[in-house]
Design a protein around this motif. Structure first.
Motif, PDB file in Angstrom:
ATOM      1  N   THR A  17      75.046 -15.324  31.677  1.00 40.89           N
ATOM      2  CA  THR A  17      73.516 -15.406  31.405  1.00 40.89           C
ATOM      3  C   THR A  17      72.431 -15.011  32.188  1.00 40.89           C
ATOM      4  O   THR A  17      70.757 -14.548  31.562  1.00 40.89           O
ATOM      5  N   MET A  73      79.454 -23.309  29.001  1.00 40.92           N
ATOM      6  CA  MET A  73      79.278 -22.859  28.501  1.00 40.92           C
ATOM      7  C   MET A  73      79.108 -20.952  28.564  1.00 40.92           C
ATOM      8  O   MET A  73      78.865 -19.945  27.598  1.00 40.92           O
ATOM      9  N   GLY A 105      71.987 -24.198  24.733  1.00 43.45           N
ATOM     10  CA  GLY A 105      71.673 -23.747  26.267  1.00 43.45           C
ATOM     11  C   GLY A 105      72.787 -22.136  26.014  1.00 43.45           C
ATOM     12  O   GLY A 105      72.033 -21.081  26.627  1.00 43.45           O
ATOM     13  N   SER A 106      73.962 -22.216  25.834  1.00 40.75           N
ATOM     14  CA  SER A 106      74.346 -21.008  25.592  1.00 40.75           C
ATOM     15  C   SER A 106      73.991 -19.999  24.548  1.00 40.75           C
ATOM     16  O   SER A 106      74.124 -20.012  23.923  1.00 40.75           O
ATOM     17  N   CYS A 144      67.528 -20.925  24.021  1.00 42.07           N
ATOM     18  CA  CYS A 144      68.756 -20.943  25.091  1.00 42.07           C
ATOM     19  C   CYS A 144      67.770 -21.952  26.515  1.00 42.07           C
ATOM     20  O   CYS A 144      68.389 -22.836  26.359  1.00 42.07           O
ATOM     21  N   PHE A 185      69.188 -25.899  26.475  1.00 37.34           N
ATOM     22  CA  PHE A 185      69.336 -26.036  28.083  1.00 37.34           C
ATOM     23  C   PHE A 185      68.490 -26.716  29.000  1.00 37.34           C
ATOM     24  O   PHE A 185      68.866 -28.501  29.326  1.00 37.34           O
ATOM     25  N   ASN A 219      70.902 -30.221  27.730  1.00 39.79           N
ATOM     26  CA  ASN A 219      72.636 -29.929  28.342  1.00 39.79           C
ATOM     27  C   ASN A 219      71.599 -30.651  29.871  1.00 39.79           C
ATOM     28  O   ASN A 219      73.148 -31.566  30.595  1.00 39.79           O
TER      29      ASN A 219
END
Length: 439
Positions: free
Chosen positions: A14, A346, A390-391, A417, A421, A425
């Protein structure tokens, strides 16, 4: 240390991604970090990554073939007709256009299951319109990701049927039987979270105009894509045959259950109908690899990373350590299970691929605590879905970027992303948590 290796490796991926390090390098670094933290040597970890890459080989091949098929469809000019009509109807209507894009993307999961292959066909010709209308491309990315994800969560058809059956089979293997209609029922609540996220993104967060000149990261070699005018097309024989080829591809895909056979059938049809000359074969395949090859390779590397954290037992250790501290409060247990699921998915970036892993870990805990089968489905389905938005390694984020960055004005991490996210998410997590408590 074993349990924490999953968390640390995902954080490595990340942070590197947010620092604009190439996603392939970021995932590779995360995999090596995870392996080294479990006590494996650098060589052994690399071997695990390479051996695990085969887990997504079929998906990678299907993406490349779909990319080649997409190139032949674009060659026919039928997308030009679609774009021309879209320009006439939607020019000046920013919000309406984003909802239309979300709707078109939704068709790619259930009605015409081509997944992300439509994006490189449809989106690049629209970039000029986006610039003229000053549309915030982060809004387009969230609209596309909604269509690539929400339908399969809620609707048991096409990719949705595969997703629901994967949950059904994985839970059955762990001693809990549930029907597909029941799975669809339990996934409606998490799916509504995505609807809320889409409305917030389109109507509030990205509603304001965004001048394309404000976007700093522009690749001069790609910038001409958005500046070029679309050639005027009139519907003719080759366009009708292109539609037939698309129907053939979809029919074969439905019959065989394989995207590889479907894409191959469509590709062969385009050559057989002489829509694309045989001499263009090498060019079509090369352009298809160029269009989808990066996504395919990211999926392979992500599969290798998944193999590292599974083979070393890091995922099992993380869940064991977490479950030992859960207690008997369902609200807290559901929250912690979703947090663990978020970390796992993720990193892997595949909702379909993580469902069997999650089911093996979640079902025993849910049964012991007393969660109903529907609540267990909501937890597993939501945790799996958290890996698709988001990943950096998810095709639901890589796909939108592949189209929106055709002119070099769209960053994968900050423009796709991060927005997906935040808008998907977070509400997915909240709505999935609520579903697990009330079902």
């Amino acid at each position: 240390m074993l349990a924490w290796s999953v968390v640390v490796s995902v954080l490595v991926m990340t942070v590197l991604s947010l620092l604009r390090v190439n996603v392939i390098i970021a995932i590779l670094a995360a995999g090596l970090t995870g392996g080294l933290m479990t006590g494996a040597s650098l060589t052994d970890t690399l071997d695990m990554i390479i051996n695990g890459m085969g887990g997504q080989a079929q998906v990678a091949l299907s993406y490349i073939l779909l990319g080649a098929f997409a190139v032949t469809i674009a060659y026919s000019g039928i997308t030009g007709i679609l774009v021309q009509n879209l320009l006439k109807v939607m020019k000046g209507k920013r919000v309406a256009l984003l909802f239309v894009i979300a709707g078109v993307a939704s068709l790619s999961q259930n009605v015409i299951p081509v997944h992300i292959a439509f994006i490189p066909i449809l989106i690049p010709p629209l970039l000029k319109l986006f610039n003229e209308m000053k549309i915030d491309r982060r809004g387009v990315a969230t609209a596309l990701t909604f269509g690539l994800k929400a339908p399969y969560l809620m609707i048991p058809a096409g990719f949705g049927l595969i997703f629901h059956q994967t949950i059904q089979d994985s839970m059955k293997e762990n001693g809990v039987s549930v029907s597909v209609p029941e799975i669809a029922q339990s996934m409606l609540i998490p799916g509504l979270g995505m609807v809320v996220g889409l409305l917030i993104a389109v109507l509030f967060t990205y509603r304001k105009p965004r001048d394309p000149e404000e976007i700093i990261q522009v690749d001069p070699e790609k910038a001409e894509v958005a500046a070029s005018d679309e050639k005027v097309e009139t519907f003719g024989r080759k366009h009708a045959l292109t539609i037939v080829a698309i129907i053939v591809a979809l029919g074969i895909q439905w019959y065989t259950g394989s995207m590889v056979f479907g894409a191959l059938a469509g590709l062969v049809s385009m050559f057989a109908f002489r829509i694309v000359p045989f001499k263009k074969g090498d060019q079509v395949v090369s352009e298809g690899i160029g269009m989808m090859g990066t996504i395919a390779f990211v999926m392979l590397i992500a599969s290798g990373f998944a193999n590292v954290i599974q083979t070393t037992g890091a995922v099992d250790a993380l869940v064991e350590q977490t479950s030992g501290q859960l207690g008997d409060n369902k609200i807290i247990i559901a929250f912690l299970l979703l947090v663990v699921g978020l970390v796992i998915t993720m990193g892997i970036g595949s909702s379909f691929g993580t469902i069997p892993i999650l089911a093996a870990l979640y079902v025993p805990i849910c049964v012991a605590v007393g969660f109903s089968p529907l609540a267990t489905v909501a937890l597993i389905g939501t945790a799996g879905a958290l890996g698709d938005a988001g990943s950096p390694a998810s095709d639901s984020t890589l796909g939108p970027t592949s189209g929106l960055n055709a002119d070099g004005r769209h960053n994968h991490i900050w423009d796709t992303c991060v927005p997906t996210f935040l808008h998907y998410n977070i509400p997915l997590f909240v709505f999935g948590w609520v579903a697990a408590i009330i079902l």
